[in-house]
Design a protein around this motif. Structure first.
Motif, PDB file in Angstrom:
ATOM      1  N   SER A  60       0.794  -1.320   0.129  1.00  0.00           N
ATOM      2  CA  SER A  60      -0.036   0.091   0.073  1.00  0.00           C
ATOM      3  C   SER A  60       0.844   1.291   0.100  1.00  0.00           C
ATOM      4  CB  SER A  60      -0.932  -0.136   1.019  1.00  0.00           C
ATOM      5  OG  SER A  60      -0.309   0.007   2.416  1.00  0.00           O
ATOM      6  N   ARG A  61       0.106   2.233  -0.612  1.00  0.00           N
ATOM      7  CA  ARG A  61       0.428   3.698  -0.199  1.00  0.00           C
ATOM      8  C   ARG A  61      -0.209   4.611   0.490  1.00  0.00           C
ATOM      9  NH1 ARG A  61      -0.011   4.686  -5.290  1.00  0.00           N
ATOM     10  NH2 ARG A  61       2.099   4.168  -6.121  1.00  0.00           N
ATOM     11  N   TYR A  62       0.308   5.356   1.600  1.00  0.00           N
ATOM     12  CA  TYR A  62      -0.434   6.188   2.019  1.00  0.00           C
ATOM     13  C   TYR A  62      -0.009   7.590   1.558  1.00  0.00           C
ATOM     14  CZ  TYR A  62      -2.617   3.046   5.334  1.00  0.00           C
ATOM     15  OH  TYR A  62      -3.105   1.978   6.000  1.00  0.00           O
ATOM     16  N   ILE A  63      -0.967   8.601   1.535  1.00  0.00           N
ATOM     17  CA  ILE A  63      -0.583  10.005   0.999  1.00  0.00           C
ATOM     18  C   ILE A  63      -1.576  10.845   1.955  1.00  0.00           C
ATOM     19  CG2 ILE A  63      -0.875  11.808  -0.718  1.00  0.00           C
ATOM     20  CD1 ILE A  63      -1.210   9.151  -2.828  1.00  0.00           C
ATOM     21  N   ILE A  64      -0.588  11.874   2.607  1.00  0.00           N
ATOM     22  CA  ILE A  64      -1.360  12.669   3.342  1.00  0.00           C
ATOM     23  C   ILE A  64      -0.574  14.048   3.062  1.00  0.00           C
ATOM     24  CG2 ILE A  64       0.035  12.231   5.243  1.00  0.00           C
ATOM     25  CD1 ILE A  64      -2.324  12.791   7.316  1.00  0.00           C
ATOM     26  N   GLU A  65      -1.616  15.321   3.271  1.00  0.00           N
ATOM     27  CA  GLU A  65      -0.751  16.636   3.097  1.00  0.00           C
ATOM     28  C   GLU A  65      -0.320  17.022   4.674  1.00  0.00           C
ATOM     29  OE1 GLU A  65      -2.136  20.195   0.787  1.00  0.00           O
ATOM     30  OE2 GLU A  65      -3.543  20.238   2.658  1.00  0.00           O
ATOM     31  N   ALA A  66       0.821  17.168   4.667  1.00  0.00           N
ATOM     32  CA  ALA A  66       1.372  17.562   5.951  1.00  0.00           C
ATOM     33  C   ALA A  66       1.267  19.100   6.073  1.00  0.00           C
ATOM     34  CB  ALA A  66       2.895  17.364   6.199  1.00  0.00           C
ATOM     35  N   GLY A  67       0.466  19.359   7.250  1.00  0.00           N
ATOM     36  CA  GLY A  67       0.297  20.849   7.711  1.00  0.00           C
ATOM     37  C   GLY A  67      -0.204  20.966   8.983  1.00  0.00           C
ATOM     38  N   VAL A 149       3.038  20.476   2.811  1.00  0.00           N
ATOM     39  CA  VAL A 149       3.810  19.531   1.619  1.00  0.00           C
ATOM     40  C   VAL A 149       3.026  18.161   1.603  1.00  0.00           C
ATOM     41  CG1 VAL A 149       6.120  20.449   1.840  1.00  0.00           C
ATOM     42  CG2 VAL A 149       5.492  18.583   3.282  1.00  0.00           C
ATOM     43  N   THR A 150       3.196  17.272   0.746  1.00  0.00           N
ATOM     44  CA  THR A 150       2.809  15.862   0.589  1.00  0.00           C
ATOM     45  C   THR A 150       3.494  14.909   1.171  1.00  0.00           C
ATOM     46  OG1 THR A 150       1.477  16.670  -1.425  1.00  0.00           O
ATOM     47  CG2 THR A 150       1.514  14.287  -1.034  1.00  0.00           C
ATOM     48  N   VAL A 151       3.436  13.988   2.008  1.00  0.00           N
ATOM     49  CA  VAL A 151       4.101  13.053   2.575  1.00  0.00           C
ATOM     50  C   VAL A 151       3.569  11.522   2.048  1.00  0.00           C
ATOM     51  CG1 VAL A 151       4.849  11.599   4.668  1.00  0.00           C
ATOM     52  CG2 VAL A 151       4.649  14.341   4.800  1.00  0.00           C
ATOM     53  N   ILE A 152       4.272  10.800   1.349  1.00  0.00           N
ATOM     54  CA  ILE A 152       3.881   9.742   0.887  1.00  0.00           C
ATOM     55  C   ILE A 152       4.732   8.478   1.429  1.00  0.00           C
ATOM     56  CG2 ILE A 152       3.632   8.258  -1.549  1.00  0.00           C
ATOM     57  CD1 ILE A 152       3.550  11.108  -2.929  1.00  0.00           C
ATOM     58  N   ILE A 153       3.870   7.444   1.953  1.00  0.00           N
ATOM     59  CA  ILE A 153       4.708   6.194   2.465  1.00  0.00           C
ATOM     60  C   ILE A 153       4.200   4.965   1.605  1.00  0.00           C
ATOM     61  CG2 ILE A 153       4.905   4.826   4.474  1.00  0.00           C
ATOM     62  CD1 ILE A 153       4.296   7.092   6.239  1.00  0.00           C
ATOM     63  N   GLU A 154       5.150   4.333   0.980  1.00  0.00           N
ATOM     64  CA  GLU A 154       4.959   3.262   0.338  1.00  0.00           C
ATOM     65  C   GLU A 154       5.424   2.098   0.832  1.00  0.00           C
ATOM     66  OE1 GLU A 154       4.735   5.166  -4.447  1.00  0.00           O
ATOM     67  OE2 GLU A 154       6.814   5.146  -3.219  1.00  0.00           O
ATOM     68  N   ASP A 155       4.807   1.022   0.881  1.00  0.00           N
ATOM     69  CA  ASP A 155       5.402  -0.114   1.744  1.00  0.00           C
ATOM     70  C   ASP A 155       4.826  -1.464   0.716  1.00  0.00           C
ATOM     71  OD1 ASP A 155       6.106  -2.232   3.356  1.00  0.00           O
ATOM     72  OD2 ASP A 155       5.564  -1.170   5.094  1.00  0.00           O
ATOM     73  N   PRO A 156       5.757  -2.162   0.238  1.00  0.00           N
ATOM     74  CA  PRO A 156       5.767  -3.455  -0.474  1.00  0.00           C
ATOM     75  C   PRO A 156       5.053  -4.489   0.268  1.00  0.00           C
ATOM     76  CG  PRO A 156       7.882  -3.042  -0.302  1.00  0.00           C
ATOM     77  CD  PRO A 156       7.382  -2.035   0.298  1.00  0.00           C
ATOM     78  N   PHE A 157       5.441  -4.390   1.550  1.00  0.00           N
ATOM     79  CA  PHE A 157       4.626  -5.609   2.534  1.00  0.00           C
ATOM     80  C   PHE A 157       3.601  -5.104   3.206  1.00  0.00           C
ATOM     81  CE2 PHE A 157       9.335  -6.487   2.371  1.00  0.00           C
ATOM     82  CZ  PHE A 157       9.142  -7.652   1.452  1.00  0.00           C
ATOM     83  N   GLY A 158       3.066  -3.666   2.885  1.00  0.00           N
ATOM     84  CA  GLY A 158       1.753  -3.156   3.654  1.00  0.00           C
ATOM     85  C   GLY A 158       1.750  -3.279   5.169  1.00  0.00           C
ATOM     86  N   GLN A 159       2.943  -2.908   5.755  1.00  0.00           N
ATOM     87  CA  GLN A 159       2.995  -2.873   7.047  1.00  0.00           C
ATOM     88  C   GLN A 159       3.029  -1.543   7.565  1.00  0.00           C
ATOM     89  OE1 GLN A 159       6.483  -5.134   7.338  1.00  0.00           O
ATOM     90  NE2 GLN A 159       5.737  -7.079   7.648  1.00  0.00           N
ATOM     91  N   SER A 160       3.208  -0.530   7.066  1.00  0.00           N
ATOM     92  CA  SER A 160       3.053   0.765   7.398  1.00  0.00           C
ATOM     93  C   SER A 160       1.612   1.265   7.392  1.00  0.00           C
ATOM     94  CB  SER A 160       3.966   1.858   6.428  1.00  0.00           C
ATOM     95  OG  SER A 160       5.339   1.271   6.421  1.00  0.00           O
ATOM     96  N   PHE A 161       1.554   2.516   8.175  1.00  0.00           N
ATOM     97  CA  PHE A 161       0.248   3.063   8.317  1.00  0.00           C
ATOM     98  C   PHE A 161       0.299   4.551   8.648  1.00  0.00           C
ATOM     99  CE2 PHE A 161      -3.003   3.991  11.557  1.00  0.00           C
ATOM    100  CZ  PHE A 161      -4.153   3.719  11.117  1.00  0.00           C
ATOM    101  N   VAL A 162      -0.764   5.321   8.301  1.00  0.00           N
ATOM    102  CA  VAL A 162      -0.799   6.619   8.685  1.00  0.00           C
ATOM    103  C   VAL A 162      -2.262   6.713   9.136  1.00  0.00           C
ATOM    104  CG1 VAL A 162      -0.993   9.056   7.907  1.00  0.00           C
ATOM    105  CG2 VAL A 162       0.815   7.606   6.833  1.00  0.00           C
ATOM    106  N   GLY A 163      -2.504   7.009  10.347  1.00  0.00           N
ATOM    107  CA  GLY A 163      -3.637   7.219  11.059  1.00  0.00           C
ATOM    108  C   GLY A 163      -4.331   8.606  11.148  1.00  0.00           C
ATOM    109  N   HIS A 164      -4.905   9.053  10.147  1.00  0.00           N
ATOM    110  CA  HIS A 164      -5.539  10.473  10.106  1.00  0.00           C
ATOM    111  C   HIS A 164      -6.856  10.231   9.027  1.00  0.00           C
ATOM    112  CE1 HIS A 164      -6.411  14.641   9.362  1.00  0.00           C
ATOM    113  NE2 HIS A 164      -5.741  14.691  10.791  1.00  0.00           N
ATOM    114  N   PRO A 165      -7.719  10.861   9.399  1.00  0.00           N
ATOM    115  CA  PRO A 165      -9.214  10.617   8.391  1.00  0.00           C
ATOM    116  C   PRO A 165      -8.871  11.144   7.205  1.00  0.00           C
ATOM    117  CG  PRO A 165      -9.842  11.673  10.590  1.00  0.00           C
ATOM    118  CD  PRO A 165      -8.518  11.543  10.786  1.00  0.00           C
ATOM    119  N   ARG A 166      -7.941  12.059   6.610  1.00  0.00           N
ATOM    120  CA  ARG A 166      -7.738  12.622   5.526  1.00  0.00           C
ATOM    121  C   ARG A 166      -6.491  11.875   5.023  1.00  0.00           C
ATOM    122  NH1 ARG A 166      -7.758  18.194   7.700  1.00  0.00           N
ATOM    123  NH2 ARG A 166      -5.900  18.279   6.892  1.00  0.00           N
ATOM    124  N   ALA A 167      -5.931  11.038   5.545  1.00  0.00           N
ATOM    125  CA  ALA A 167      -4.752  10.200   4.744  1.00  0.00           C
ATOM    126  C   ALA A 167      -5.596   9.115   3.666  1.00  0.00           C
ATOM    127  CB  ALA A 167      -4.207   9.156   5.987  1.00  0.00           C
TER     128      ALA A 167
END
Length: 196
Positions: A60-67, A149-167
């Motif tokens: 998975s990929r998580y995308i969130i606007e960091a502000g 800015v945009t923070v993007i986290i890409e994880d080929p094993f799906g083990q990462s996570f961003v906990g925010h309603p706008r992620a």
């Protein structure tokens, strides 16, 4: 929670049985089962912490606007994740010593700042120093809540996570998965084993 403690020799100072190694396995909501290991030397004060994910999930990929309103968003970054801030041209890929961590968006930005400060001391030409200083200034503005800015986290094993309603969470394609580094050493067969 399952925890084990033991005394081992310190690989840094060479002291015998002066390092405490603590490992524990626990389940974290939205993340799954992890193993955390902490090494602390009583002699030289060396300390190392690592989090290893024990479950594989959908890449998975998580995308969130960091502000200002998302700096406290919870981030679980596994040892196999790549983190990017495309507006600033920043990217951190996993290597053989990559470690997982639990933080928030502000902590991720601080890690980029620390890496840039280290790189700034290594640059010899003025142009690179000027560019790094400008990026540092922009990262500081993100932490102050005056720049987004945009923070993007890409994880080929799906083990990462961003906990925010706008992620935003997206599934990675097969091509995207293949293009990502994992930090693990992989041996691929040449397909010659069946030849006579």
């Amino acid at each position: 929670m399952n925890q084990q403690d033991m005394k081992i020799d310190c690989p840094v100072c060479g002291g015998e049985r002066c390092m405490t190694a603590v490992t524990r396995v626990e389940k974290i909501p939205y993340f799954g089962e992890i193993m955390e290991s902490v090494l602390i030397c009583e002699r030289c004060n060396y300390r190392s912490t690592d989090i290893i994910c024990l479950e594989q999930k959908e890449p998975s990929r998580y995308i969130i606007e960091a502000g200002a309103d998302t700096l406290n968003a919870r981030v679980v970054k596994s040892q196999s994740a790549t983190i990017r801030i495309p507006e600033l041209g920043l990217k951190v890929e996993p290597g053989p010593r990559s470690a997982g961590y639990i933080s928030n968006i502000e902590g991720v930005v601080e890690r980029f700042e620390a890496a840039l400060k280290t790189a700034l001391n290594l640059f010899e030409d003025d142009e690179s120093k000027k560019k790094a200083s400008k990026i540092l200034e922009m990262l500081h503005e993100v932490r102050e809540g005056v720049r987004k800015v945009t923070v993007i986290i890409e994880d080929p094993f799906g083990q990462s996570f961003v906990g925010h309603p706008r992620a935003l969470k997206e599934k990675l394609s097969e091509d995207e998965i293949r293009s990502l580094k994992t930090g693990f050493l992989v041996f691929e067969s040449e397909g010659n084993d069946d030849e006579d």
